[in-house]
Design an enzyme around this catalytic site. Structure first.
Site, PDB file in Angstrom:
ATOM      1  N   GLU A 145      15.959   6.476  26.579  1.00  0.00           N
ATOM      2  CA  GLU A 145      14.662   6.373  26.790  1.00  0.00           C
ATOM      3  C   GLU A 145      14.278   6.054  27.999  1.00  0.00           C
ATOM      4  O   GLU A 145      13.122   6.563  28.483  1.00  0.00           O
ATOM      5  CB  GLU A 145      14.412   5.329  25.966  1.00  0.00           C
ATOM      6  CG  GLU A 145      13.254   4.403  25.994  1.00  0.00           C
ATOM      7  CD  GLU A 145      13.288   2.940  25.510  1.00  0.00           C
ATOM      8  OE1 GLU A 145      13.258   3.288  24.138  1.00  0.00           O
ATOM      9  OE2 GLU A 145      13.451   2.107  26.278  1.00  0.00           O
TER      10      GLU A 145
ATOM     11  N   LYS B 275       8.377  -9.750  24.679  1.00  0.00           N
ATOM     12  CA  LYS B 275       7.636  -9.975  25.517  1.00  0.00           C
ATOM     13  C   LYS B 275       6.313 -10.497  25.308  1.00  0.00           C
ATOM     14  O   LYS B 275       6.259 -11.434  25.909  1.00  0.00           O
ATOM     15  CB  LYS B 275       8.095  -9.439  26.638  1.00  0.00           C
ATOM     16  CG  LYS B 275       7.391  -9.602  28.128  1.00  0.00           C
ATOM     17  CD  LYS B 275       7.755  -8.725  28.935  1.00  0.00           C
ATOM     18  CE  LYS B 275       8.904  -8.367  29.542  1.00  0.00           C
ATOM     19  NZ  LYS B 275       8.814  -6.947  31.239  1.00  0.00           N
TER      20      LYS B 275
ATOM     21  N   GLU C  25       6.890  -4.746  14.674  1.00  0.00           N
ATOM     22  CA  GLU C  25       7.995  -4.782  13.703  1.00  0.00           C
ATOM     23  C   GLU C  25       8.300  -6.555  13.625  1.00  0.00           C
ATOM     24  O   GLU C  25       9.211  -7.211  12.942  1.00  0.00           O
ATOM     25  CB  GLU C  25       8.586  -3.996  13.955  1.00  0.00           C
ATOM     26  CG  GLU C  25       8.819  -2.486  14.218  1.00  0.00           C
ATOM     27  CD  GLU C  25       8.310  -2.125  15.675  1.00  0.00           C
ATOM     28  OE1 GLU C  25       8.292  -0.588  15.913  1.00  0.00           O
ATOM     29  OE2 GLU C  25       8.088  -3.000  16.017  1.00  0.00           O
TER      30      GLU C  25
ATOM     31  N   GLY D  98      12.808  -3.754  29.102  1.00  0.00           N
ATOM     32  CA  GLY D  98      13.428  -3.475  27.143  1.00  0.00           C
ATOM     33  C   GLY D  98      15.283  -3.795  27.385  1.00  0.00           C
ATOM     34  O   GLY D  98      15.699  -4.678  27.504  1.00  0.00           O
ATOM     35  N   ARG D  99      15.323  -1.940  28.109  1.00  0.00           N
ATOM     36  CA  ARG D  99      16.715  -2.136  27.808  1.00  0.00           C
ATOM     37  C   ARG D  99      17.603  -2.279  28.817  1.00  0.00           C
ATOM     38  O   ARG D  99      19.191  -2.408  28.528  1.00  0.00           O
ATOM     39  CB  ARG D  99      16.882  -0.712  27.847  1.00  0.00           C
ATOM     40  CG  ARG D  99      16.526   0.021  29.380  1.00  0.00           C
ATOM     41  CD  ARG D  99      15.256   1.952  28.396  1.00  0.00           C
ATOM     42  NE  ARG D  99      15.082   2.402  28.985  1.00  0.00           N
ATOM     43  CZ  ARG D  99      13.588   2.645  29.144  1.00  0.00           C
ATOM     44  NH1 ARG D  99      13.485   1.687  28.415  1.00  0.00           N
ATOM     45  NH2 ARG D  99      13.345   2.974  30.724  1.00  0.00           N
TER      46      ARG D  99
ATOM     47  N   LYS E 241       3.522   5.120  17.141  1.00  0.00           N
ATOM     48  CA  LYS E 241       3.026   3.612  17.449  1.00  0.00           C
ATOM     49  C   LYS E 241       1.559   4.282  16.888  1.00  0.00           C
ATOM     50  O   LYS E 241       0.914   3.028  15.951  1.00  0.00           O
ATOM     51  CB  LYS E 241       3.672   2.233  18.045  1.00  0.00           C
ATOM     52  CG  LYS E 241       5.347   2.256  18.041  1.00  0.00           C
ATOM     53  CD  LYS E 241       5.629   1.506  19.060  1.00  0.00           C
ATOM     54  CE  LYS E 241       6.911   1.368  19.408  1.00  0.00           C
ATOM     55  NZ  LYS E 241       6.889   0.022  20.497  1.00  0.00           N
TER      56      LYS E 241
ATOM     57  N   HIS F  84      38.203  10.653  12.613  1.00  0.00           N
ATOM     58  CA  HIS F  84      38.499  11.129  10.839  1.00  0.00           C
ATOM     59  C   HIS F  84      37.265  11.815  10.653  1.00  0.00           C
ATOM     60  O   HIS F  84      37.231  11.764   9.392  1.00  0.00           O
ATOM     61  CB  HIS F  84      39.022  10.294  10.078  1.00  0.00           C
ATOM     62  CG  HIS F  84      40.316   9.551  10.551  1.00  0.00           C
ATOM     63  ND1 HIS F  84      41.761  10.413   9.885  1.00  0.00           N
ATOM     64  CD2 HIS F  84      40.824   8.480  11.059  1.00  0.00           C
ATOM     65  CE1 HIS F  84      42.741   9.566   9.966  1.00  0.00           C
ATOM     66  NE2 HIS F  84      42.265   9.100  11.035  1.00  0.00           N
TER      67      HIS F  84
END
Length: 550
Positions: free
Chosen positions: A357, A211, A217, A271-272, A514, A388
């Site tokens: 979050e 955005k 990153e 964001g999520r 960060k 398993h």
């Protein structure tokens, strides 16, 4: 208006009654509840548009639900639901509305925000996405060598990666046969390097999803992709091979992207929750506009249900309240998600981000400290593989771990026997967690054993049972039912945040690490230490990197 000055909800009479109810019923066995009530499934399940929620395998009675609904009323949940739906700025720390539900509204709906109807704006972006994706999918959009696009690489992180990744993988049966979509998020260079080594620059399109167009990153990966592309393409060709999902026009243009191919969204989209917005561009590229619209319609159907159904018949509300029952009143602090569908294998990671979050907070929405536990640790893996692995702990461990089983009733690929085995395993695991295996049942399995051998083996084969779970059954994983499923969990998280008094829509805890990383980065190559800036451990690790790197 909600009175935020009153005492915390944990001081309310209904909170105390729920603790009392938990103490009175904590030895209740679900196996006995089912034996006593043959209609328990009918009374503790809901169906909506191809989605079934079975919540009967929980340590609850009708009285439990009555008290939990009283708790929701005490927290004024209906008022908070309306405040979110209407666009009030319930994200108080960032002074933002929370309107991801507006992204799912059909054309012709209306929702004013600050005097402007935002629905036409949403649909204008959708139509721009449609025009662009139609060109790419039809082969009209050509790369610098005159060839159609064959690979799309989404460069994002967090909500700009996980949401579209989950949806694209879940809907792979609907994907364009000649268009592959890849997702790169990790700043670890091997992620992008290993992705690019299989691709041809002349037929690859990059979607840079940020955005602000400042996410470190994502921009590092974008720079690596650009450098890779420029080994064969020219700077003038970037506009044919890079597009952006962003609101930073200046930075997008400086990168070399034609801003006509920049797709924006709004500060009221977290964001999520952003896969429903232009962040879903790689999904639309994969499955086409019509299927993406069906995905939005499924989300809208769940929104309509959430905002209109009574609390006692409301899927997200019931999931949320049952989760609070275990997390807050049973101190069961983890929750496992098991999708029995290979396409949904990354769904636990998406729900992990969505939930942890949002509700991983130690203070209330106005900064007041909370003296009770909030959001659980979310984890999980696809079934039947997880049977398993960690199911041993679920069946015979010492912890109470509520589970969600998610399973489609029909598959896409015609392998009916395999699908039946998959469904049988899902149903069996939920039943086994609930039933357990008694000493008498184990003894019946070991008629030939006695003495020390029996004493040793019998306890190993006992299953305590009484482990709670919900089962969410989809008629089939379609764009519509997937939209319903993802919106279901979004609303569940919101409800829990309201009851705990949390602002579920900020994430300040993400930022601190960060900030420290930006301080450490130049020190990795510095000639001298900055000892006052760090503890001895961090300083020692920086020195170790200098010594061993390169």
């Amino acid at each position: 208006m909600f009175d935020d000055s009153k005492a915390g909800i944990n001081h309310s009479p209904v909170w105390a009654r729920l603790h009392q109810h938990q103490r009175a019923t904590r030895f209740m066995q679900m196996r006995e509840l089912f034996q006593a009530d043959p209609q328990r499934f009918e009374r503790f399940s809901l169906q909506l548009d191809g989605v079934l929620l079975d919540y009967s395998k929980n340590r609850i009675t009708e009285r439990t639900l009555e008290l939990l609904i009283d708790l929701a009323q005490e927290a004024e949940l209906p008022l908070w639901m309306e405040r979110m739906r209407s666009g009030e700025r319930i994200n108080v720390s960032e002074k933002r509305a929370v309107l991801h539900t507006a992204l799912r509204l059909p054309a012709g709906a209306a929702l004013p925000l600050d005097g402007t109807d935002i629905v036409p704006e949403v649909h204008a972006v959708l139509q721009r996405m449609r025009l662009f994706t139609d060109k790419v999918r039809s082969g009209q959009w050509l790369g610098y060598a005159g060839q159609p696009i064959r690979d799309v690489v989404n460069l994002g992180i967090g909500g700009s990666d996980l949401g579209p990744l989950v949806v694209q993988e879940a809907l792979s049966a609907y994907a364009h046969p000649d268009l592959r979509v890849h997702f790169v998020s990790n700043v670890d260079g091997q992620h992008i390097a290993r992705t690019l080594e299989r691709l041809d620059p002349a037929t690859t399109l990059f979607v840079i999803a940020s955005k602000s167009f400042t996410t470190p990153e994502t921009l590092l990966n974008a720079a690596a992709a650009k450098a890779w592309f420029l080994r064969t393409g020219s700077p003038a060709d970037i506009a044919r091979h890079f597009v952006a999902v962003s609101t930073n026009t200046q930075a997008v243009a400086a990168f070399g992207i034609d801003t006509e191919h920049m797709f924006g969204f709004w500060d009221w989209v977290g964001g999520r929750y952003s896969v429903w917005s232009a962040i879903g561009l790689p999904v639309m590229l994969a499955v086409g506009y019509d299927h993406f619209r069906q995905f939005l319609d499924g989300g809208h159907a769940m929104d309509t249900h959430f905002f209109s159904a009574p609390l006692a018949q409301n899927m997200p509300v019931l999931l949320a309240l049952i989760g609070i029952w275990y997390n807050t009143f049973y101190q069961a602090h983890t929750h496992a998600i098991m999708p029995y569908d290979h396409g949904l294998r990354r769904l636990p990671a998406h729900i992990q981000q969505l939930d942890m979050e949002s509700n991983g907070k130690r203070v209330g929405r106005f900064g007041e400290p909370l003296d009770f536990d909030t959001g659980p640790v979310i984890w999980g893996e696809e079934g039947a593989n997880s049977q398993h692995a960690f199911f041993q702990l679920l069946h015979q461990g010492t912890r109470l771990v509520p589970c969600d089983f998610i399973v489609p009733m029909n598959g896409h690929y015609g392998l009916e026997q395999q699908h039946r085995v998959l469904v049988a395993n899902c149903f069996a695991q939920a039943e086994a967690l609930m039933r357990g295996k008694s000493e008498a049942e184990v003894m019946a399995e070991l008629p030939a054993l006695s003495g020390e051998e029996l004493d040793m083996l019998l306890p190993q084969k006992l299953f305590p049972g009484n482990q709670p779970s919900n089962t969410i059954a989809l008629d089939k994983v379609t764009p519509y039912t997937l939209g319903m499923l993802m919106a279901l969990y979004e609303h569940k998280v919101f409800v829990q945040g309201v009851i705990w008094g949390i602002n579920s829509f900020d994430q300040w805890g993400v930022e601190y690490g960060k900030q420290l990383a930006r301080r450490i980065l130049p020190e990795l190559d510095a000639a001298a230490d900055a000892p006052a800036a760090h503890d001895s451990s961090t300083l020692g690790l920086i020195r170790h990197f200098r010594k061993t790197h390169g």
